[in-house]
Design a protein around this motif. Structure first.
Motif, PDB file in Angstrom:
ATOM      1  N   GLN A  13       0.853  -1.185   0.000  1.00 45.91           N
ATOM      2  CA  GLN A  13       0.000   0.000   0.000  1.00 45.91           C
ATOM      3  C   GLN A  13       0.887   1.232   0.000  1.00 45.91           C
ATOM      4  OE1 GLN A  13      -2.438   1.771   3.386  1.00 45.91           O
ATOM      5  NE2 GLN A  13      -4.018   0.795   2.121  1.00 45.91           N
ATOM      6  N   VAL A  14       0.597   2.139  -0.926  1.00 47.04           N
ATOM      7  CA  VAL A  14       1.335   3.398  -1.030  1.00 47.04           C
ATOM      8  C   VAL A  14       0.384   4.509  -0.635  1.00 47.04           C
ATOM      9  CG1 VAL A  14       2.539   4.961  -2.599  1.00 47.04           C
ATOM     10  CG2 VAL A  14       2.821   2.487  -2.840  1.00 47.04           C
ATOM     11  N   ARG A  15       0.837   5.361   0.303  1.00 47.68           N
ATOM     12  CA  ARG A  15       0.038   6.488   0.798  1.00 47.68           C
ATOM     13  C   ARG A  15       0.837   7.770   0.655  1.00 47.68           C
ATOM     14  NH1 ARG A  15      -0.907   3.296   5.649  1.00 47.68           N
ATOM     15  NH2 ARG A  15       0.894   4.323   6.508  1.00 47.68           N
ATOM     16  N   ASN A  16       0.133   8.837   0.380  1.00 48.39           N
ATOM     17  CA  ASN A  16       0.751  10.157   0.437  1.00 48.39           C
ATOM     18  C   ASN A  16       0.280  10.792   1.738  1.00 48.39           C
ATOM     19  OD1 ASN A  16       1.667  12.736   0.251  1.00 48.39           O
ATOM     20  ND2 ASN A  16       0.779  13.171  -1.755  1.00 48.39           N
ATOM     21  N   ASN A  17       1.173  10.835   2.725  1.00 45.67           N
ATOM     22  CA  ASN A  17       0.815  11.411   4.022  1.00 45.67           C
ATOM     23  C   ASN A  17       0.843  12.932   4.029  1.00 45.67           C
ATOM     24  OD1 ASN A  17       0.357   8.935   5.225  1.00 45.67           O
ATOM     25  ND2 ASN A  17       2.488   8.685   5.807  1.00 45.67           N
ATOM     26  N   GLY A  18       1.116  13.533   2.869  1.00 47.51           N
ATOM     27  CA  GLY A  18       1.046  14.985   2.768  1.00 47.51           C
ATOM     28  C   GLY A  18       2.273  15.690   3.321  1.00 47.51           C
ATOM     29  N   PRO A  19       2.193  16.938   3.433  1.00 50.57           N
ATOM     30  CA  PRO A  19       0.992  17.765   3.365  1.00 50.57           C
ATOM     31  C   PRO A  19       0.594  18.172   1.948  1.00 50.57           C
ATOM     32  CG  PRO A  19       2.846  19.147   3.949  1.00 50.57           C
ATOM     33  CD  PRO A  19       3.363  17.727   3.839  1.00 50.57           C
ATOM     34  N   ASN A  20       1.409  17.862   0.932  1.00 53.06           N
ATOM     35  CA  ASN A  20       1.124  18.310  -0.432  1.00 53.06           C
ATOM     36  C   ASN A  20       0.925  17.136  -1.371  1.00 53.06           C
ATOM     37  OD1 ASN A  20       1.605  21.081   0.268  1.00 53.06           O
ATOM     38  ND2 ASN A  20       3.787  20.612   0.251  1.00 53.06           N
ATOM     39  N   ALA A  21       0.289  17.418  -2.509  1.00 48.42           N
ATOM     40  CA  ALA A  21       0.190  16.441  -3.588  1.00 48.42           C
ATOM     41  C   ALA A  21       1.565  16.288  -4.226  1.00 48.42           C
ATOM     42  CB  ALA A  21      -0.824  16.915  -4.626  1.00 48.42           C
ATOM     43  N   THR A  22       1.787  15.164  -4.912  1.00 42.79           N
ATOM     44  CA  THR A  22       3.037  14.958  -5.644  1.00 42.79           C
ATOM     45  C   THR A  22       2.734  14.851  -7.124  1.00 42.79           C
ATOM     46  OG1 THR A  22       2.891  12.563  -5.493  1.00 42.79           O
ATOM     47  CG2 THR A  22       4.063  13.688  -3.729  1.00 42.79           C
ATOM     48  N   SER A  23       3.712  15.171  -7.958  1.00 43.87           N
ATOM     49  CA  SER A  23       3.565  15.032  -9.400  1.00 43.87           C
ATOM     50  C   SER A  23       4.294  13.787  -9.868  1.00 43.87           C
ATOM     51  CB  SER A  23       4.169  16.235 -10.124  1.00 43.87           C
ATOM     52  OG  SER A  23       3.255  17.280 -10.153  1.00 43.87           O
ATOM     53  N   GLN A  24       3.654  13.068 -10.768  1.00 46.22           N
ATOM     54  CA  GLN A  24       4.209  11.863 -11.370  1.00 46.22           C
ATOM     55  C   GLN A  24       4.866  10.938 -10.329  1.00 46.22           C
ATOM     56  OE1 GLN A  24       6.642  13.607 -14.446  1.00 46.22           O
ATOM     57  NE2 GLN A  24       4.953  13.495 -15.887  1.00 46.22           N
ATOM     58  N   PRO A  25       4.077  10.429  -9.405  1.00 49.34           N
ATOM     59  CA  PRO A  25       4.638   9.545  -8.381  1.00 49.34           C
ATOM     60  C   PRO A  25       5.133   8.237  -8.982  1.00 49.34           C
ATOM     61  CG  PRO A  25       2.255   9.495  -8.324  1.00 49.34           C
ATOM     62  CD  PRO A  25       2.632  10.569  -9.294  1.00 49.34           C
ATOM     63  N   THR A  26       6.147   7.658  -8.367  1.00 48.05           N
ATOM     64  CA  THR A  26       6.693   6.373  -8.800  1.00 48.05           C
ATOM     65  C   THR A  26       6.796   5.430  -7.609  1.00 48.05           C
ATOM     66  OG1 THR A  26       8.972   7.051  -8.416  1.00 48.05           O
ATOM     67  CG2 THR A  26       8.099   7.408 -10.631  1.00 48.05           C
TER      68      THR A  26
END
Length: 132
Positions: A13-26
């Motif tokens: 499971q991959v989560r973005n804990n923030g605080p910002n969005a990311t571009s082109q995640p890998t």
């Protein structure tokens, strides 16, 4: 533990804990088995490219077009077929995340690993025929 010649399935499971969005995640998956023995089923909107590291290890890089919102989560299904002999008793795998534009305030949580112990021979499933 995994059985020699058997298939092990893991979910990353991959989560973005923030605080910002990311571009082109890998997400990059690596491990110490041949590429032909490993596969990743990406979530919708992600594409994966398979490659070999040249030393018998594999490398699978998955990328999403666009951004990955703060708080977003996705699951990757990772499958590996263990060698059919016990000559390689321990398999190791890792997953590492990244992005082209992001400032991660906690970069130490961007990777995880797993070890799988290979034991025994493959289990044979008996053929059962119906009586009549």
């Amino acid at each position: 533990a995994g059985t020699a010649g058997g298939i092990a399935t893991m979910v990353a499971q991959v989560r973005n804990n923030g605080p910002n969005a990311t571009s082109q995640p890998t997400v990059t998956f690596t491990g110490n088995v041949a590429l032909s023995r490993a596969s990743v089923v990406p979530p919708a909107g992600w594409a994966c490219v398979r490659g070999s590291l040249g030393n018998g290890d594999f490398n699978i890089v998955c990328t999403a077009a666009g951004s990955f919102a703060s708080g977003a989560r996705v699951n990757f299904t990772f499958n590996v077929t263990a060698p059919s002999v016990q000559g390689q008793p321990t398999l190791t795998f890792s997953a590492t995340t990244g992005a082209t534009t992001s400032t991660d305030p906690v970069p130490v949580n961007n990777s995880a690993g797993r070890t799988l112990q290979v034991t025994g021979a493959p289990v044979s499933v008996p053929v059962v025929s119906g009586g009549g």
